[in-house]
Enzyme design. Structure first.
Site, mmCIF file in Angstrom:
data_model
loop_
_atom_site.group_PDB
_atom_site.id
_atom_site.type_symbol
_atom_site.label_atom_id
_atom_site.label_comp_id
_atom_site.label_asym_id
_atom_site.label_seq_id
_atom_site.Cartn_x
_atom_site.Cartn_y
_atom_site.Cartn_z
ATOM 1 N N ASP A 218 48.211 27.804 45.782
ATOM 2 C CA ASP A 218 47.265 28.423 44.865
ATOM 3 C C ASP A 218 47.447 27.925 43.438
ATOM 4 O O ASP A 218 46.474 27.735 42.721
ATOM 5 C CB ASP A 218 47.391 29.956 44.924
ATOM 6 C CG ASP A 218 46.638 30.508 46.116
ATOM 7 O OD1 ASP A 218 45.511 30.041 46.375
ATOM 8 O OD2 ASP A 218 47.178 31.384 46.816
ATOM 9 N N GLU B 149 51.451 31.894 41.090
ATOM 10 C CA GLU B 149 50.318 31.190 41.694
ATOM 11 C C GLU B 149 49.192 31.004 40.696
ATOM 12 O O GLU B 149 48.253 30.251 40.920
ATOM 13 C CB GLU B 149 49.755 32.002 42.873
ATOM 14 C CG GLU B 149 50.666 32.094 44.057
ATOM 15 C CD GLU B 149 50.244 33.191 45.017
ATOM 16 O OE1 GLU B 149 49.834 32.866 46.121
ATOM 17 O OE2 GLU B 149 50.329 34.383 44.653
ATOM 18 N N HIS C 233 44.759 27.792 55.919
ATOM 19 C CA HIS C 233 45.681 28.542 56.766
ATOM 20 C C HIS C 233 45.832 28.006 58.172
ATOM 21 O O HIS C 233 46.888 28.114 58.770
ATOM 22 C CB HIS C 233 45.381 30.036 56.698
ATOM 23 C CG HIS C 233 45.932 30.589 55.428
ATOM 24 N ND1 HIS C 233 45.190 30.651 54.275
ATOM 25 C CD2 HIS C 233 47.189 30.949 55.085
ATOM 26 C CE1 HIS C 233 45.966 31.076 53.300
ATOM 27 N NE2 HIS C 233 47.182 31.276 53.760
ATOM 28 N N CYS D 294 57.488 28.520 47.681
ATOM 29 C CA CYS D 294 57.091 28.722 49.075
ATOM 30 C C CYS D 294 55.750 28.073 49.373
ATOM 31 O O CYS D 294 55.229 28.191 50.464
ATOM 32 C CB CYS D 294 57.079 30.205 49.413
ATOM 33 S SG CYS D 294 56.002 31.144 48.334
#
Ligand code: PEP
Ligand code: MG
Length: 573
Positions: free
Chosen positions: A455, A431, A189, A502
């Protein structure tokens, strides 16, 4: 002599500045009998004064960057520093000849214990504030540098083990010219945030923290993943030129800001942007994205001290929807867990948090929390073009349960006389490999898919996205991943549904021709990648890309695919 450190390029751009080393200090608290109590009290007072000065700067920076709500945290910290109870208790211990460090430690521990034992949740949380503040004072007593990004007030490159999302949120772009970390990968992140802040970053270097000293001159190349310490004058000149070229290229791309994304053979694809907070919308519009393809709502929860209320959430979602006007905004419901922690949500420690109680699993279990978010989303839907999606769906039952709660809250709101949009699309993230394999069944029930490759790749390859030791397994070009994507897109299109992506793969230049050939409808990426992607897309021919997909799906390894693509397309990997 210049030293070259190699890491993973997380956010493109060149930075040249002095290093600002951000280390979490380890405290070794001495126990001593002191002679001069007055001198010891003065030392304690000086440590408090220094901490106050720092906290005032932090509060001011936070106010400028993140607004009054976040700055409030530091006002509370300043109040703790002035608390007469704490000061008099420490002084009383010093009068008993106890050294200031030990005295402060004992008083702080006692205060923390008192707060933690209180019934009121708000008061219990004050324990964390006391810990934070006393740590800062202790650092001054021990002569240890203790820093947070918000207090930086000169141009620097930050060097750290890792940056937490809230560290990253405190970064001031004016001063933080870039950062390099020991751990992390392209999809951790801190890396994602660096791209939305458009700050050059290199992650997963393993050694920057050990090798670089505070104040060392450093060059950072965020595209190549290079960190150069003590560069020569020639290297500085070389990278200054490179930086100029990069900025000039960005200016060129800017000309495409108001254009649609149309391939050379006339196909329109949508380029959207990912956001973490309403503040990011500015970058989305500046970079001419056609939609928001992913709003990661968890940052709203992570930046707070307690659960954001329905009203707070409503305001955040409404701001984003209104600012985007008639452009679509895909908002993802709470995706907490994995590397995204929520300190005030007291969850038991898990062996495998990435495989644990998280995201939709938690929301379907703690429905009060989920319903609050759904109501806020539904109320905000009246102010723009909302699509909602659920993260980490593994089974059809989970999707149905999420959708049922959404529709139930919609009916409740309508019954209460609240306006709710009639055309909210309801979709899900892909994911988890199980959903990619079963896309056919899911496609019948969803309005759209959005593939979260960060993911999907982690789970397909069984390789932790945070662990740089296995980052070689982050292989977007593995035929395994391409096969899954092909299945998702084919099945969705058969059912008349659209597919977005995304995950970070959507913005990777080498992946774009393949994704175009596979028929991906929406590419959602960091705002800073939008114009570069548009420029590439305009040069590509969709039909040619489709023919290439046929070939790559049959290849044996990710390396074969990458080599083939690099020679077929004139794109730097
Ligand atoms: C993903 O998994 O690809 C994704 C977009 O979600 P996040 O990175 O927030 O886990
Ligand atoms: Mg994800």
């Amino acid at each position: 002599m210049a030293q070259h450190i190699k890491g993973i390029g997380a956010s493109a751009g060149i930075a040249i500045a002095k290093a600002f080393v951000m280390e979490t200090p380890v405290f070794d608290i001495p126990t001593k009998t002191i002679e001069d109590a007055a001198a010891e009290k003065a030392r304690f007072q000086a440590a408090i004064a220094k901490s106050k000065g720092e906290l005032e700067i932090i509060r001011e920076n936070t106010l400028q960057q993140l607004g009054p709500d976040k700055a409030e945290i530091f006002s509370a910290h300043l109040l703790i520093l002035e608390d007469p109870e704490i000061i008099s208790q420490v002084n009383a211990k010093i009068d008993e000849k106890v050294n200031a460090e030990k005295a402060l430690d004992e008083v702080a521990q006692m205060m923390v214990m008192i707060f933690e034992s209180m019934d009121n949740e708000y008061m219990r949380e004050r324990a964390a504030d006391v810990r934070d503040v006393t740590k800062r004072v202790m650092a001054h007593l021990l002569g240890i540098t203790f820093v947070t990004p918000a207090q930086i007030n000169e141009e620097v490159i930050i060097i750290a083990e890792d940056l937490t999302p809230s560290d990253t949120a405190q970064l001031n772009r004016k001063y933080a010219k870039g950062f390099a970390t020991n751990i992390g990968g392209r999809t951790s992140h801190s890396a994602i945030m660096s791209r939305s802040l458009e700050i050059p970053a290199v992650v997963g270097t393993k050694v920057v923290l050990q090798e670089i000293k505070h104040g060392d001159l450093v060059i950072l190349d965020g595209a190549e993943g290079d960190v150069i310490v003590h560069p020569s004058d020639e290297q500085v000149a070389e990278y200054e030129a490179k930086r100029e070229a990069f900025l000039a290229q960005k200016e060129e791309w800017k000309k495409l800001k108001n254009e649609k994304t149309i391939t050379a053979d006339g196909h329109h694809v949508e380029i959207a942007a990912n956001i973490g907070t309403p503040n990011d919308v500015k970058g989305v519009l500046e970079n001419g994205a056609e939609a928001v393809g992913l709003y990661r709502t968890e940052f709203l929860y992570m930046d707070a001290e307690t659960f954001p209320t329905e009203e707070e959430q409503f305001n955040a979602y409404k701001t984003v929807l209104e600012s985007m006007g008639d452009k679509k905004v895909v908002i993802r419901t709470l995706d907490i867990g994995g590397d995204k922690e929520l300190p005030y949500l007291d969850l038991p420690h898990e062996m495998n948090p990435f495989l644990g109680y998280r995201a939709i699993r938690l929301c379907l279990d703690q429905t009060d929390l989920f319903r609050t978010q759904l109501r806020a989303l539904l109320r905000a839907s009246a102010y723009g073009k909302l699509a909602v999606m659920f993260p980490m769906i593994a089974t059809l039952e989970e999707f149905r349960a999420g959708k049922a709660l959404l529709l139930e809250e919609k009916a409740n709101l309508i019954a209460e006389g609240v306006t709710v949009s009639e055309d909210i699309e309801i979709g899900m993230m892909v994911e988890i490999p199980a959903t990619a394999v079963m896309a056919k069944q899911f496609a019948k029930e969803v309005d759209f898919f959005s593939v979260g490759t960060n993911d999907l790749i982690q789970y397909t390859m069984a390789a932790d996205r945070m662990n740089e030791k296995v980052s070689y397994l982050y292989q977007p070009f593995s035929p395994a991943i391409l096969g899954l994507l092909n299945n998702v897109i084919t099945e969705a299109h058969k059912a008349g549904k659209w597919v977005g992506m995304c995950g970070e793969m959507a913005g990777e230049e080498l992946a774009i021709p393949i994704l175009l050939g596979l028929g991906l409808d929406e590419f959602s990426m960091s705002a800073s990648s939008v114009l570069r992607a548009r420029s590439l897309m305009k040069r590509l021919n969709k039909q040619e890309c489709e023919a290439i997909v046929e070939q790559v799906l049959d290849m044996d390894t990710a390396e074969d695919v990458v080599n083939f693509l690099s020679t077929t397309f004139d794109i730097k990997k």
